[in-house]
Design a protein around this motif. Sequence first.
Motif, PDB file in Angstrom:
ATOM      1  N   VAL A 122     -38.603 102.296  10.247  1.00  0.00           N
ATOM      2  CA  VAL A 122     -38.019 101.841   8.978  1.00  0.00           C
ATOM      3  C   VAL A 122     -37.386 103.014   8.252  1.00  0.00           C
ATOM      4  N   ARG A 161     -51.841 101.001  10.147  1.00  0.00           N
ATOM      5  CA  ARG A 161     -52.240  99.619   9.861  1.00  0.00           C
ATOM      6  C   ARG A 161     -53.596  99.303  10.501  1.00  0.00           C
ATOM      7  N   ASP A 164     -47.640  98.234   7.091  1.00  0.00           N
ATOM      8  CA  ASP A 164     -46.897  97.128   7.685  1.00  0.00           C
ATOM      9  C   ASP A 164     -45.428  97.181   7.258  1.00  0.00           C
ATOM     10  N   ARG A 165     -45.200  97.527   6.026  1.00  0.00           N
ATOM     11  CA  ARG A 165     -43.838  97.603   5.486  1.00  0.00           C
ATOM     12  C   ARG A 165     -43.010  98.661   6.212  1.00  0.00           C
ATOM     13  N   TYR A 166     -43.636  99.788   6.559  1.00  0.00           N
ATOM     14  CA  TYR A 166     -42.913 100.888   7.207  1.00  0.00           C
ATOM     15  C   TYR A 166     -43.191 100.969   8.713  1.00  0.00           C
ATOM     16  N   ALA A 167     -43.789  99.908   9.290  1.00  0.00           N
ATOM     17  CA  ALA A 167     -44.021  99.809  10.739  1.00  0.00           C
ATOM     18  C   ALA A 167     -44.815 100.986  11.284  1.00  0.00           C
ATOM     19  N   SER A 175     -41.526 106.706  11.649  1.00  0.00           N
ATOM     20  CA  SER A 175     -41.352 105.318  11.211  1.00  0.00           C
ATOM     21  C   SER A 175     -39.950 104.815  11.511  1.00  0.00           C
ATOM     22  N   HIS A 221     -50.519  89.733   6.719  1.00  0.00           N
ATOM     23  CA  HIS A 221     -50.054  90.805   7.611  1.00  0.00           C
ATOM     24  C   HIS A 221     -50.552  90.646   9.044  1.00  0.00           C
ATOM     25  N   GLU A 231     -47.958 101.363  12.898  1.00  0.00           N
ATOM     26  CA  GLU A 231     -48.984 100.530  13.513  1.00  0.00           C
ATOM     27  C   GLU A 231     -50.349 101.207  13.542  1.00  0.00           C
TER      28      GLU A 231
END
Length: 357
Positions: free
Chosen positions: A179, A253, A245-248, A177, A279, A250
């Motif tokens: 993030v 998600r 989505d918060r921690y990218a 991640s 989102h 994909e």
Amino acid sequence: MGIGKYVASDTFYIGGYAWAIYFYPDGKSSEDNASYVSLFIALASEGTDVRALFELTLMDQSGKERHKVHSHFGRALESGPYTLKYRGSMWGYKRFYKRTQLESSDFLKDDTLLIRCCVGVVKSHTEGPKTYTIALPPSNIGQHFGKLLESGKGTDVNFEVDGEIYASHKIVLAARSPVFRAQLFGPMKDQNTQCIKVEDMEAPVFKALIHFIYWDVLPDMEELFGLNSQWAATLMAQHLLAAADRYALERLRLLCEARLCEDVAINTVATTLALAEQHQCIQLKSVCLKFIALPENLKAVMQTDGFEYLKESCPPVITELLQYVAKNGEHSAIACTHGNDNLDGDMNGRRVKQRTH
């Protein structure tokens, strides 16, 4: 310029070889008495038996796009490629275009010709029959990382979520991640990495997030959390999508989006639609809108608490929903019109049913 005199392009490189275009305004061969222009492409670097496909295009500069194309592409590889034996070998046309016609054509503009060249270098690869049969197992790197998480060995960072502590490995989180990578190793990294507090997330959701980071698969909701109802599993997928989505993450998600597309239901579709809007889950949003707009679903969905939340949090989506409903209404009206072909009209042009006695 004279017969045999040429203008050469800059050298360009394709397939590991250098090439150049040669244009002869008065022709390459004296036998044509300067009646034709000649155009060739030449191998400009060292090479032996270089096999290639060529395409030379004289561009129409009037905007009509009536280009003159000479191409080898489209031929079978067995017969199509031309072999250039050595440096300086050429392929092209001695009589590419009649000079008098070219001078009055749309190909010439401001005493300039525009020539486009495509080169495809053919490289041979011979593969003999295999003398072995080795069954390759599927990748199990996720299982190795998952077992590492379960063992707790080598953990060097803790996260506190709703009073629960989750131990992890910085390097694994950073690799998965961007993030986490910024949070743990970036210039604005958290100073206290011994225990990082995570806000606005429930403990089971964070646990599922960490599970995915190590195992690279969605967790079994029933096995991990004891969730055995469809509603609870959908709720978890909604929260997990927001966390991804918060921690990218994909891939996570998209997995959650696919799961939610499969599990659309009356009591959860409105909150799922709001989530999709927030989102940017385009396909999930479309699935939800189509589901709600169905006449048999609309009234029931509007009576849910989720629909009230949808109206408050995403007003523009309501407008889109009305458009979907209107489309369905048009289709229904058309169906009704076709279904009432046996209706007669009264004196005022209104449609009335035939009475039976």
